[in-house]
Design an enzyme around this catalytic site. Structure first.
Site, PDB file in Angstrom:
ATOM      1  N   TYR A   7       0.857  -1.184   0.000  1.00 25.70           N
ATOM      2  CA  TYR A   7       0.000   0.000   0.000  1.00 25.70           C
ATOM      3  C   TYR A   7       0.890   1.229   0.000  1.00 25.70           C
ATOM      4  O   TYR A   7       1.855   1.320   0.775  1.00 25.70           O
ATOM      5  CB  TYR A   7      -0.897   0.039   1.242  1.00 25.70           C
ATOM      6  CG  TYR A   7      -1.596   1.382   1.409  1.00 25.70           C
ATOM      7  CD1 TYR A   7      -2.813   1.625   0.792  1.00 25.70           C
ATOM      8  CD2 TYR A   7      -1.004   2.413   2.128  1.00 25.70           C
ATOM      9  CE1 TYR A   7      -3.436   2.852   0.904  1.00 25.70           C
ATOM     10  CE2 TYR A   7      -1.627   3.644   2.257  1.00 25.70           C
ATOM     11  CZ  TYR A   7      -2.831   3.863   1.645  1.00 25.70           C
ATOM     12  OH  TYR A   7      -3.432   5.083   1.745  1.00 25.70           O
ATOM     13  N   GLU A  22      -3.811   7.351  -3.694  1.00 25.75           N
ATOM     14  CA  GLU A  22      -3.242   6.112  -3.182  1.00 25.75           C
ATOM     15  C   GLU A  22      -3.263   5.015  -4.236  1.00 25.75           C
ATOM     16  O   GLU A  22      -4.021   5.078  -5.209  1.00 25.75           O
ATOM     17  CB  GLU A  22      -3.991   5.629  -1.938  1.00 25.75           C
ATOM     18  CG  GLU A  22      -5.396   5.173  -2.178  1.00 25.75           C
ATOM     19  CD  GLU A  22      -6.083   4.641  -0.921  1.00 25.75           C
ATOM     20  OE1 GLU A  22      -6.936   3.742  -1.053  1.00 25.75           O
ATOM     21  OE2 GLU A  22      -5.776   5.136   0.187  1.00 25.75           O
TER      22      GLU A  22
END
Length: 381
Positions: A101, A189
């Site tokens: 991530y 993101e």
């Protein structure tokens, strides 16, 4: 303004972030043309603004023509958490060994952007932050100077990213911050960044939210606004002049003031319920505005109960009550239980005026919220 995955990925690719080969499709035939060009395996991904698409059946991996057609027919037109899927992204499958991530968001407590990196990619990052926060490395960024390369390297190594791909991940993080700053993003993101068997890093997903107040200086992104529009309810909210955000719960919330609605939302959560929306109808609560608000909330099939939290200021409580009565009287059948709490100017008079055959009335906000949460639980049961 939320961008769809395919829009954000194009921006990422233009900035030099590796992304899989992909095509946007809106019909089964277009999906089949795309997979024939891209090859197998291919991912077919619903383009709607919800999380957990895979678990909800909105992402399928096809390894053959038959599987691709079956996935396209299943996903296109499906109702995915209240959103109709009109488009899918057909994307080349990635043979990966690890998922990471990487993201940038605003830490409002610190008043600075924060870079976040974790080896727990491919899962709900909010769940990771709640249950195992130590698995997310963070680095705050002074907006006057931006993200220094050493900071990108530091947060990547603190996250425990393998050394042979750490510099590539740090480079992606640096590019994300450049986009965050230059595109007036509020959040950006990649979840997950995939590490392939050849030790390459690939952005397998893309999230990019833009500050709507900055769209005047982002003309290219402003052109995407209609394409990235949320759903029919949010379009209606814009038409009616409401502040509206759709959430994932089943307790509908209507109030007249942002702070009032936020308080109600927090109390729904506190008493064990899940808010379905943020809906601020603003000043005044005449019958027409109340009707529009109820029409929107009733149209959300996820909503099982509704709570009205109205504070009478300039608009008196008795006027609000009349508006609610008129609005509800216009429905042949009240599809979901409605709880009303009035406070402020002429609140007592308003409570007396409310039609108890159409609504449930509570004297305090806490009682109103608890009753609405209980109503939703009873519908679920």
């Amino acid at each position: 303004m939320k961008l769809h995955e395919y829009q954000a990925k194009q921006i990422f690719a233009d900035a030099g972030i590796p992304t899989p080969d992909s095509r946007l499709a809106s019909t089964v035939d277009e999906v089949m043309d795309a997979v024939n060009e891209i090859g197998y395996p291919a991912a077919i991904k619903a383009q709607v603004h919800v999380g957990g698409r895979g678990k909800a059946g909105g992402i399928e991996i096809a390894t053959s023509e038959a599987e691709a057609r079956e996935a396209a027919e299943s996903i296109l037109g499906m109702d995915l958490k209240g959103y109709t899927v009109d488009n899918v992204l057909v994307e080349a499958g990635v043979d990966f060994e690890n998922e990471l991530y990487v993201g940038i968001t605003m830490d409002r407590g610190e008043g600075e952007p924060v870079a976040m990196v974790s080896t727990e990619g491919g899962v709900d990052i909010e769940s990771v932050a709640e249950k195992t926060p130590e698995k997310i490395a963070r680095e705050h960024i002074d907006p006057a100077f931006g993200l220094h390369p050493y900071q990108a390297r530091k947060v990547v190594f603190e996250a425990g990213i393998p050394a042979d791909v750490a510099m590539d991940v740090a480079s992606i993080l640096g590019t994300l911050y450049d986009l965050y700053e230059s595109k007036d993003a509020s959040e950006i993101e990649i979840n997950p960044v995939m590490i392939t068997s050849d030790r390459e890093v690939v952005a397998a997903d893309a999230v990019m939210n833009i500050d709507e107040d900055a769209l005047f200086r982002q003309p290219e992104l402003a052109e995407m606004e209609d394409e990235a529009a949320e759903d029919d309810l949010e379009a209606k909210a814009n038409e009616y002049g409401f502040d509206y955000v759709r959430l994932s719960g089943n307790v509908g919330i209507i109030g007249n003031g942002a702070g009032l609605v936020m308080t109600t939302l927090d109390l729904v959560d506190y008493y064990g319920g899940e808010p379905a929306n943020f809906l601020d109808i603003g000043g005044g609560a005449k019958a027409e505005r109340v009707t529009h608000a109820l029409d929107m909330v009733f149209a959300d099939e996820n909503v099982d109960s509704v709570v009205f939290n109205i504070f009478g200021g300039i608009t008196r409580g008795d006027e609000v009550a009349k508006g609610i009565n008129e609005a509800l009287a216009g429905f042949d059948e009240i599809p979901k239980p409605v709880v009303v709490r009035l406070a402020g100017t002429n609140a007592a008079e308003g409570m007396e005026i409310l039609n108890k055959d159409l609504v449930q009335v509570e004297g305090t906000l806490e009682d109103a919220v608890q009753r609405a949460v209980k109503n939703a639980e009873e519908v679920e049961a």
